[in-house]
Design an enzyme around this catalytic site. Structure first.
Site: not given
Ligand code: R5P
Length: 288
Positions: A190, A216
């Protein structure tokens, strides 16, 4: 006595049931100028020796409310106070990314530490956040709870792939796979270009015709998950589930995910949303 913050009422109730403890009914109000007010009348009349405050802090008001609940309990004479923070707001600002920035997680942790003997955090974004508190911190992981809803599907998962959107969350994918009992794991790469702009580089894992569970720690704006779902759709995945411990679901996150073609979005009750279909209570109860 278990004392809920206003954002953690279901989880606190589940904990009280699991631990066979009293559930206090706090008073939540707001003054005309916008100031919050939180009180625990039951602690004033029948002061317990030990109390557990359970309060997610996804907003400034939630933090203030937690400080008020802690203070009310100390004022009533509670001797041993444990603070459970199911979701810790500001935990992602855990370093100075650009000169002049605060370490917000540290500022919040210090404030919370002033009126508690111990803190319990559930699946924090980075476990190192514990160092910011001035009291002992227990960390519990609710990731394996995310396997529970999968066991109840009308059409069971067939040869599933448990995927994380980046390598940092691969342990989460593995924990869910292990708790489910079958399936492969893999991760995407990512890159976050801005607060809401994310690009995903797929892995080589074969996904065509396969059920995929993307896991996640947090779904915040939904950009990470929506991009991941879109990539999987392009590559012919069958059903795509998005599972997270903390369903923050800010702004248009839910719509983004639906528009990307997700089969189902779900999370735990560390944040109480309509997708919070499984409780983190068993793992929190264990450590309490
Ligand atoms: C970031 O490293 C976290 O693990 C999540 O991937 C992140 O907070 C997700 O954020 P969003 O939904 O805004 O993409």
């Amino acid at each position: 006595m278990i004392v809920p913050g206003s954002r953690s009422q279901a989880l606190a109730a589940a904990l009280a049931t699991t631990l066979d403890d009293t559930l206090a009914v706090p008073e939540f109000d707001r003054f005309p100028d916008g100031e919050t007010f939180a009180a625990v009348p039951a602690a004033g009349t029948d002061t317990p020796e030990r109390a557990v405050v359970v309060a997610a802090t996804p907003s400034n008001d939630a933090y203030v409310e937690l400080l008020q609940l802690q203070d009310a309990l100390r004022e009533a004479g509670v001797e041993s106070l444990v603070t459970v923070i199911p979701y810790m707001g500001y935990a992602r600002q855990d370093k100075v990314f650009e000169p002049g920035q605060p370490i917000s997680a540290r500022a919040m942790a210090r404030a919370v530490s002033t009126s508690t003997d111990r803190v319990v955090l559930v699946t924090p974004h980075e476990p190192a956040v514990r160092e910011f508190f001035d009291v002992p911190v227990d960390i519990v992981d609710a990731a394996d709870r995310l396997a529970v809803p999968l066991a109840g599907l009308d059409t069971p998962l067939d040869d599933p792939l448990f995927l994380s959107p980046d390598d940092g969350a691969i342990d989460l994918a593995r924990a869910v796979r292990d708790a489910h009992g079958a399936g492969d794991t893999d991760y995407f790469e990512k890159t976050r270009h801005s607060g809401t702009e994310v690009s995903i580089e797929p892995s080589d894992a074969p996904v065509e015709g396969r059920d995929v569970v993307i896991t996640d720690d947090i779904i915040a704006t939904g950009s990470t998950m929506a991009e991941s779902v879109a990539v999987l759709r392009e590559r012919g995945a069958d059903r795509i589930f998005t599972a997270c411990v903390h369903p923050l679901l800010a702004r248009a996150a839910r719509t983004k995910l639906e528009a990307a073609g997700v089969e189902r979005v779900y999370g735990t009750d560390t944040l109480e949303r309509d997708v919070s279909v499984v409780s983190a209570a068993p793992v929190v109860a264990d450590v309490l």
